[in-house]
Design an enzyme around this catalytic site. Structure first.
Site, PDB file in Angstrom:
ATOM      1  N   THR A  42       0.843  -1.189   0.000  1.00 45.55           N
ATOM      2  CA  THR A  42       0.000   0.000   0.000  1.00 45.55           C
ATOM      3  C   THR A  42       0.883   1.245   0.000  1.00 45.55           C
ATOM      4  O   THR A  42       1.926   1.260   0.641  1.00 45.55           O
ATOM      5  CB  THR A  42      -0.916   0.011   1.233  1.00 45.55           C
ATOM      6  N   GLY A  98       6.336  -0.893  -0.311  1.00 44.44           N
ATOM      7  CA  GLY A  98       7.227   0.216  -0.030  1.00 44.44           C
ATOM      8  C   GLY A  98       7.594   0.243   1.436  1.00 44.44           C
ATOM      9  O   GLY A  98       7.235  -0.647   2.213  1.00 44.44           O
ATOM     10  N   GLU A 147      -0.408  -5.159   6.086  1.00 45.38           N
ATOM     11  CA  GLU A 147       0.886  -5.290   5.421  1.00 45.38           C
ATOM     12  C   GLU A 147       1.774  -6.315   6.125  1.00 45.38           C
ATOM     13  O   GLU A 147       2.440  -7.125   5.478  1.00 45.38           O
ATOM     14  CB  GLU A 147       1.583  -3.926   5.376  1.00 45.38           C
TER      15      GLU A 147
END
EC number: 5.3.1.6
Length: 262
Positions: free
Chosen positions: A33, A90, A111
């Site tokens: 995300t 990221g 995540e």
């Protein structure tokens, strides 16, 4: 024709495009995300359209799921996937040991669940995300709404015994109300400036009732791909102990802005 991109966006695109080359037909891929991960989704969608790449994707947020579906990617849940071949995401910061701070996009819980369900995690970033010591970026923790101020007080008291330089905390807001995550929780940002012992802090934070998860990703990332605005990329593999450099060609980047697959 490719739109004008800032040097930062070109660096993110370079890292994302390089990472997308690691994906092969049949893989189950975790999609991160944030702005850098969004480039990865676009790169994978272009390969699906142009090469017939057949993959199944597990997004880490509603935002990423909507983008992936809109671009024609095959989106499934983590429960449907079981385990994943790789997650590409990221990071807000990474250090020499590839420990990370994540959660700037408020998706740290999903995540971390997706990353740890994967055989490997690849982080894509620009060089600004590399730090000697984690902590300059505020460390997010996801907390349940019930007893929020009690949890916050316990966190602040715990920080007195930690190797950190700052101890200010703030509740992340969205306009005039507390931000609500995909799981219905809130985010406390810890302004620590410098984290001396990240593994200890990560473990201690998760022992506080009311804290669901923290944004320290310790010993989870396997590779980091660092992009530059001129298309150069550097890949560091923490397990192999290797550093490789390459050059990404932006010549066909306009295909990232084409029509989504039907």
């Amino acid at each position: 024709m490719i739109p004008d991109l800032s040097p930062s966006d070109k660096a993110k695109l370079a890292a994302a495009k390089q990472a997308s080359l690691a994906i092969e037909t049949g893989m189950r891929v975790g999609l991160g995300t944030g702005s850098t991960a969004a480039w990865l989704v676009k790169c994978l969608a272009a390969r699906v359209r142009e090469e017939g790449l057949a993959i199944k994707c597990v997004p880490t947020s509603t935002q990423t799921a909507e983008l992936a579906r809109g671009l024609g990617l095959d989106v499934i849940t983590l429960d449907q996937a079981g385990t994943l071949d790789v997650t590409i995401d990221g990071a807000d910061e990474f250090d020499a040991h590839l420990n990370l701070i994540k959660g700037g996009g408020a998706a740290l819980l999903q995540e971390k669940i997706v990353a740890t369900a994967s055989a490997q995690m690849i982080v894509i970033a620009d060089s600004d995300k590399e730090v000697a010591t984690l902590g300059a970026f505020a460390l997010p923790i996801e907390v349940i709404p019930f007893g929020l101020e009690s949890t916050r007080k316990q966190v602040e008291e715990m920080l007195l015994a930690m190797e950190v330089e700052g101890r200010e905390t703030s509740l992340r807001m969205k306009e005039t109300a507390p931000l609500v995550t995909d799981e219905g929780n809130h985010i406390l940002d810890l302004h620590l400036k410098r984290i001396g012992n990240a593994p200890q802090l990560a473990m201690t934070l998760n022992q506080i009732p009311g804290v669901v998860e923290n944004g320290l990703f310790i010993d989870i990332c396997d590779r980091v791909i660092i992009g530059s605005g001129d298309g150069k990329v550097e890949t560091r593999d923490i397990n192999a102990g290797t550093i490789e450099t390459d050059q990404v060609d932006f010549a066909n980047a306009e295909n990232l802005f084409g029509d989504p697959a039907p």
